[in-house]
Design a protein around this motif. Structure first.
Motif, PDB file in Angstrom:
ATOM      1  N   TYR A  29      49.873  42.904  24.419  1.00 22.19           N
ATOM      2  CA  TYR A  29      49.765  42.763  23.194  1.00 22.19           C
ATOM      3  C   TYR A  29      48.565  41.505  22.834  1.00 22.19           C
ATOM      4  CZ  TYR A  29      53.574  45.450  22.065  1.00 22.19           C
ATOM      5  OH  TYR A  29      54.275  46.719  22.113  1.00 22.19           O
ATOM      6  N   ARG A  31      46.065  39.450  20.557  1.00 21.33           N
ATOM      7  CA  ARG A  31      45.842  39.042  18.922  1.00 21.33           C
ATOM      8  C   ARG A  31      44.795  39.650  18.301  1.00 21.33           C
ATOM      9  NH1 ARG A  31      45.147  32.357  19.751  1.00 21.33           N
ATOM     10  NH2 ARG A  31      43.404  32.553  20.790  1.00 21.33           N
ATOM     11  N   GLY A  42      28.322  34.130  31.658  1.00 20.78           N
ATOM     12  CA  GLY A  42      28.433  34.420  33.067  1.00 20.78           C
ATOM     13  C   GLY A  42      29.543  34.172  33.865  1.00 20.78           C
ATOM     14  N   ALA A  44      30.730  33.712  38.066  1.00 24.55           N
ATOM     15  CA  ALA A  44      30.379  33.999  39.734  1.00 24.55           C
ATOM     16  C   ALA A  44      31.825  34.814  39.956  1.00 24.55           C
ATOM     17  CB  ALA A  44      30.427  32.757  40.387  1.00 24.55           C
ATOM     18  N   TRP A  93      31.275  38.102  32.182  1.00 24.41           N
ATOM     19  CA  TRP A  93      32.661  38.104  31.901  1.00 24.41           C
ATOM     20  C   TRP A  93      32.886  39.594  31.175  1.00 24.41           C
ATOM     21  CZ3 TRP A  93      35.273  39.635  27.729  1.00 24.41           C
ATOM     22  CH2 TRP A  93      36.677  39.242  27.541  1.00 24.41           C
ATOM     23  N   ARG A 113      47.711  42.316  17.618  1.00 26.18           N
ATOM     24  CA  ARG A 113      49.144  41.917  17.659  1.00 26.18           C
ATOM     25  C   ARG A 113      49.046  40.765  18.299  1.00 26.18           C
ATOM     26  NH1 ARG A 113      52.350  46.725  17.321  1.00 26.18           N
ATOM     27  NH2 ARG A 113      53.821  45.103  16.544  1.00 26.18           N
ATOM     28  N   ALA A 142      50.043  35.524  29.092  1.00 28.79           N
ATOM     29  CA  ALA A 142      48.555  35.381  29.634  1.00 28.79           C
ATOM     30  C   ALA A 142      47.638  35.001  28.226  1.00 28.79           C
ATOM     31  CB  ALA A 142      48.092  36.999  29.978  1.00 28.79           C
ATOM     32  N   ARG A 168      26.511  26.176  26.405  1.00 30.85           N
ATOM     33  CA  ARG A 168      26.359  27.321  27.297  1.00 30.85           C
ATOM     34  C   ARG A 168      25.243  28.478  26.185  1.00 30.85           C
ATOM     35  NH1 ARG A 168      31.655  29.802  29.784  1.00 30.85           N
ATOM     36  NH2 ARG A 168      30.129  30.762  31.006  1.00 30.85           N
ATOM     37  N   TYR A 222      26.447  21.031  31.605  1.00 34.90           N
ATOM     38  CA  TYR A 222      27.746  20.125  31.760  1.00 34.90           C
ATOM     39  C   TYR A 222      27.279  18.692  31.223  1.00 34.90           C
ATOM     40  CZ  TYR A 222      30.081  23.878  33.895  1.00 34.90           C
ATOM     41  OH  TYR A 222      30.741  25.036  34.391  1.00 34.90           O
ATOM     42  N   ILE A 287      35.762  20.551  28.667  1.00 31.53           N
ATOM     43  CA  ILE A 287      36.523  21.017  29.793  1.00 31.53           C
ATOM     44  C   ILE A 287      37.856  20.383  30.014  1.00 31.53           C
ATOM     45  CG2 ILE A 287      36.219  21.173  32.472  1.00 31.53           C
ATOM     46  CD1 ILE A 287      34.180  22.817  30.925  1.00 31.53           C
ATOM     47  N   ASP A 305      44.824  31.210  32.943  1.00 27.18           N
ATOM     48  CA  ASP A 305      44.463  29.897  32.391  1.00 27.18           C
ATOM     49  C   ASP A 305      45.870  29.316  31.876  1.00 27.18           C
ATOM     50  OD1 ASP A 305      41.945  30.319  33.545  1.00 27.18           O
ATOM     51  OD2 ASP A 305      41.086  30.050  31.628  1.00 27.18           O
ATOM     52  N   PRO A 312      35.347  24.621  36.043  1.00 24.53           N
ATOM     53  CA  PRO A 312      34.713  25.969  36.350  1.00 24.53           C
ATOM     54  C   PRO A 312      33.724  25.819  37.424  1.00 24.53           C
ATOM     55  CG  PRO A 312      34.004  24.455  34.294  1.00 24.53           C
ATOM     56  CD  PRO A 312      35.349  23.934  34.823  1.00 24.53           C
ATOM     57  N   SER A 316      36.592  29.849  40.087  1.00 21.62           N
ATOM     58  CA  SER A 316      37.657  30.738  40.467  1.00 21.62           C
ATOM     59  C   SER A 316      38.800  31.199  39.600  1.00 21.62           C
ATOM     60  CB  SER A 316      38.392  29.930  41.612  1.00 21.62           C
ATOM     61  OG  SER A 316      38.429  28.638  41.214  1.00 21.62           O
ATOM     62  N   THR A 318      38.811  33.612  37.384  1.00 19.12           N
ATOM     63  CA  THR A 318      39.087  35.153  37.435  1.00 19.12           C
ATOM     64  C   THR A 318      39.708  35.576  38.991  1.00 19.12           C
ATOM     65  OG1 THR A 318      36.843  35.792  38.353  1.00 19.12           O
ATOM     66  CG2 THR A 318      37.234  35.584  36.091  1.00 19.12           C
TER      67      THR A 318
END
Ligand SMILES: Cc1cc2nc3c(=O)[nH]c(=O)nc-3n(C[C@H](O)[C@H](O)[C@H](O)COP(=O)(O)OP(=O)(O)OC[C@H]3O[C@@H](n4cnc5c(N)ncnc54)[C@H](O)[C@@H]3O)c2cc1C
Length: 374
Positions: A29, A31, A42, A44, A93, A113, A142, A168, A222, A287, A305, A312, A316, A318
Motif C-alpha cells: 500500500y 500513499r 542519482g 550509486a 533512483w 492508499r 517500509a 541537489r 552538502y 541529513i 530507511d 548518503p 548504501s 538501496t
C-alpha cells in the motif's frame, strides 16, 4: 502468509519481490496516488542492490548505470588536485525503482492508499488502510526515514539532524557545450571547502537511455547548517509549508533558489556553478540519522530507511534495503508458524549487521568536515 507492506518505494518493492518469490501473499500500500517518479536523483548502486537487480529484476549493471572511471578533486579554480581510479556504477533512483516495479507480478501495488494504524493479537494483525481493515500475518513498515509507523511504535523516539543539508539537482548533459563539460563526463568530480562538499556525476536519462548526449548530470552540494532559522527557511516550500527533512524538485521557495544560485556563483568552481545555475528544479534534503529503537515489535517489522537511515556518503541505502528484503525472506519461509519469534531473531541479527554502516557514515562525513564534530 499474508504480508502487508506500507510504502512502495525501494525497500517495500524489494521485500515484496523476495517474499512473493517464496510464496507469501504480498500486498503493497503506497500513499502516493500514482507510481513514484524522479524524486530521488542519482544513486550509486553498490554490490548488493546490483546483485539483487540481476537476480530479481530485468537489469544488469551495464543496462542501468553510467560507469565512472576516475574520482577527481578540483580546487576553486578548477585545477585537479587529486585524481584516482574509481569504478562506481552511477544510476538513478528511477532506474532502480523501474527495474523493481517491472519484475513484481501485476496487482501487488495499491496506490493512493495509506497505512494509518494497526492492532495486533496472538493470531495476527489488523492493518488499517484508510477506512479499511485487512487481516494479515505480518506488517512491514517500509515508509521511509520519517516513518509514521515507527512513530506509532516508539512515540518517544525521533531521528536526529546530522548538522548539514544536501542541495541537489539534475540537469541534462545536452544543455551544455561538449567542451564546457568534457572534464566531468564519466568522472566523479568533487570539490571540498570548509564545511562543504560538492560532487557531480552522470546518470542515465529519465527514460533510462545511456547514450552520450541524452544522459543527465546529478549534483549534490552538502553544506553544514547550524542555524535553525536558516534551516527552517530552506525547508519551507513555495506554498509556505514547512517540511521536516526534504523538499521535492520544483517546490523550493524562490528565496531558497535565489540563495542557492548566489552561493553557487560565489563559492563553486565554474564547471560546477554552471550545473547549478542551469538546473530548473533543484531540491533539498536535510541529513538525518535514524536508528529505530527496535526493528520489530510483534508482527510489525521495519525495513529500509524506516528501520535505520544511513548517511548518503556510504551510498548504501538501496543495498541495505536489498539485504533487508533477502534476509527477511530467509527468516520467514512459507511454512513458518512461529512468526513473532522469527521476526525477533531477524531484528537482532539485522541490527548487529548494520552497526558498522551506521558508524561509517558520520566518520566519512567528518573527513569532509561535515556535520557535528564526533
Ligand atoms: C542525499 C541522499 C543521497 C542518497 N544517495 C544514495 C546512493 O548514492 N546510493 C544508495 O543506495 N542510496 C542513496 N540514498 C538512500 C536511498 O535513497 C534510500 O535508502 C532508499 O531509497 C530506501 O528508501 P525506502 O524505500 O526505505 O524509503 P523511501 O524511499 O523514503 O520510501 C518510503 C515510501 O513510503 C511511502 N509512505 C510513507 N508513509 C506511508 C504510509 N503511512 N502508508 C503508505 N505509504 C507510505 C512514501 O510515499 C514512500 O513512497 C540517498 C539518500 C539521500 C537523502
Amino acid at each position: 502468509m499474508k504480508v502487508v507492506i506500507a510504502g512502495g518505494s525501494i525497500a517495500g518493492l524489494a521485500a515484496a519481490l523476495t517474499l512473493d518469490c517464496i510464496g507469501h501473499d504480498v500486498a503493497i500500500y503506497e500513499r502516493s496516488p500514482t507510481p513514484l517518479r524522479g524524486q530521488g536523483g542519482g544513486v550509486a548502486v553498490l554490490r548488493r542492490m546490483m546483485a539483487f537487480l540481476e537476480q530479481h529484476g530485468h537489469h544488469c549493471r551495464d543496462m542501468i548505470s553510467v560507469p565512472t572511471h576516475r574520482r577527481r578533486w578540483i580546487d576553486r579554480d578548477g585545477a585537479v588536485t587529486r585524481d584516482e581510479p574509481e569504478m562506481l556504477p552511477f544510476s538513478s533512483w528511477d532506474a532502480v525503482y523501474r527495474s523493481l516495479c517491472s519484475t513484481l507480478p501485476p496487482g501487488r501495488i495499491h496506490y493512493g492508499r495509506s497505512v494509518t494504524g494497526f492492532e495486533q493479537d496472538a493470531g495476527g494483525i489488523d492493518v488499517h488502510i484508510d477506512d479499511q481493515r485487512i487481516r494479515a500475518d505480518v506488517l512491514l513498515a517500509a515508509d521511509g526515514t520519517g516513518s509514521s509507523l515507527r512513530a506509532r511504535l516508539f512515540p518517544d523516539y525521533a531521528p536526529s539532524f546530522a548538522g548539514y543539508i544536501a542541495w541537489r539537482g539534475i540537469v541534462d548533459e545536452a544543455d551544455f557545450d561538449a567542451a564546457a563539460i568534457a572534464t566531468l563526463v564519466e568522472n566523479m568530480t568533487l570539490h571540498k571547502a570548509p564545511g562543504e562538499l560538492f560532487m557531480a556525476f552522470l546518470i542515465p536519462a529519465l527514460d533510462g537511455s545511456l547514450e552520450p548526449g541524452t544522459r543527465r548530470f546529478n549534483w549534490l552540494w552538502y553544506r553544514n547548517e547550524t542555524d535553525s532559522d536558516t534551516l527552517r527557511r530552506h525547508l519551507t516550500d513555495q506554498a509556505g509549508q514547512v517540511h521536516h527533512a526534504s523538499i521535492h524538485p520544483g517546490q523550493l521557495s524562490d528565496d531558497s533558489v535565489a540563495t542557492l544560485r548566489q552561493l553557487a556563483s560565489e563559492r563553486l568552481p565554474s564547471v560546477f556553478s554552471q550545473l547549478v545555475l542551469a538546473t530548473r528544479a533543484p531540491f533539498i534534503q536535510a541529513i538525518f540519522d535514524a536508528l529505530s529503537p527496535d526493528f520489530v515489535e510483534g508482527r510489525v517489522a521495519l525495513i529500509g530507511d524506516a528501520a535505520c537511515t544511513v548517511r548518503p556518503h556510504t551510498a548504501s541505502g538501496t543495498s541495505k534495503a536489498a539485504r533487508d528484503a533477502v534476509s527477511l525472506a530467509e527468516s520467514l519461509p512459507a511454512d513458518a508458524t512461529d512468526v513473532v519469534q522469527r521476526l525477533a531473531a531477524w531484528s537482532a541479527e539485522r541490527r548487529a549487521e548494520v552497526t558498522s554502516l551506521l558508524e561509517k557514515g558520520p566518520q566519512l562525513a567528518a573527513t569532509f568536515g561535515l556535520g557535528r564534530p564526533l
